[in-house]
Write a protein that holds these residues in place. Structure first.
Motif, PDB file in Angstrom:
ATOM      1  N   UNK A  19       0.842  -1.300   0.093  1.00  0.00           N
ATOM      2  CA  UNK A  19      -0.174   0.074  -0.059  1.00  0.00           C
ATOM      3  C   UNK A  19       0.862   1.090  -0.072  1.00  0.00           C
ATOM      4  N   UNK A  20       1.862   1.365  -1.061  1.00  0.00           N
ATOM      5  CA  UNK A  20       2.373   2.406  -1.113  1.00  0.00           C
ATOM      6  C   UNK A  20       1.960   3.655  -1.778  1.00  0.00           C
ATOM      7  N   UNK A  21       2.219   4.825  -1.587  1.00  0.00           N
ATOM      8  CA  UNK A  21       1.412   6.036  -2.088  1.00  0.00           C
ATOM      9  C   UNK A  21       2.378   6.754  -3.148  1.00  0.00           C
ATOM     10  N   UNK A  22       3.585   6.675  -2.675  1.00  0.00           N
ATOM     11  CA  UNK A  22       4.661   7.498  -3.661  1.00  0.00           C
ATOM     12  C   UNK A  22       5.339   6.614  -4.678  1.00  0.00           C
ATOM     13  N   UNK A  23       5.388   5.385  -4.486  1.00  0.00           N
ATOM     14  CA  UNK A  23       6.110   4.467  -5.251  1.00  0.00           C
ATOM     15  C   UNK A  23       5.540   4.361  -6.641  1.00  0.00           C
TER      16      UNK A  23
END
Length: 176
Positions: free
Chosen positions: A60-64
């Motif tokens: 659940x990464x947001x910036x990757x």
């Protein structure tokens, strides 16, 4: 000891000599740009499927550029967490295994590409090498030499007002 086991002595001596020869190749290495036509497009990241074990994956990464980040060590996990939590980080990618830099010692796979916004300006850290220790004598000789080749390689690619930078870091704060 040569008298007790001449074959083992010769093999160890040959390995020591070959190790020094490989490292000598790196001394004075120079990379040159070959025109302006070659570049990596973001589509390269989209064509290859990212795979890894769930226990080595930040989810659940947001910036990757990926939904999940596969990490190789605790240092990389902490680094990815830091990237996610830092407001200055706009986007980042854990570079896949096929992203390599050719060196005289074999292919080298850097860890990260990170876009940072600082004082209203964006700076691309094209490659960030994360190691738990930044002391060259604590890294394996070949790995340390490949990292040195990476520094020279990306230094040669530095063009324009705000060129991409190559850094080694243990934490996100070290690239800001």
């Amino acid at each position: 000891d040569f008298r007790r086991n001449p074959q083992a002595f010769i093999e160890l001596a040959a390995e020591a000599i070959n190790r020094r020869k490989r490292l000598a190749v790196v001394d004075g290495i120079k990379y040159q740009r070959l025109g302006d036509e070659h570049y990596y497009a973001q589509e390269l990241f989209e064509q290859e499927e990212l795979t890894g074990y769930l226990r080595n994956m930040l989810t659940e990464t947001k910036k990757s550029v990926y939904e999940h980040v596969v990490y190789d060590s605790g240092t990389e996990r902490a680094f990815a967490d830091g990237l996610e939590k830092n407001d200055a980080i706009k986007v980042y990618a854990k570079l896949p295994g096929w992203f390599t830099v050719p060196t005289p010692l074999g292919s080298y796979n850097p860890d990260w590409a990170v876009l940072v916004e600082k004082d209203g300006a964006e700076r691309l850290y094209l490659v960030v090498e994360t190691k738990s220790s930044l002391f060259a004598d604590e890294l394996r000789d070949a790995e340390g030499a490949k990292i040195e080749c990476g520094k020279v390689h990306f230094g040669a690619l530095a063009v324009g007002e705000s060129p991409a930078k190559y850094v080694t870091a243990r934490s996100v704060e070290e690239i800001l």
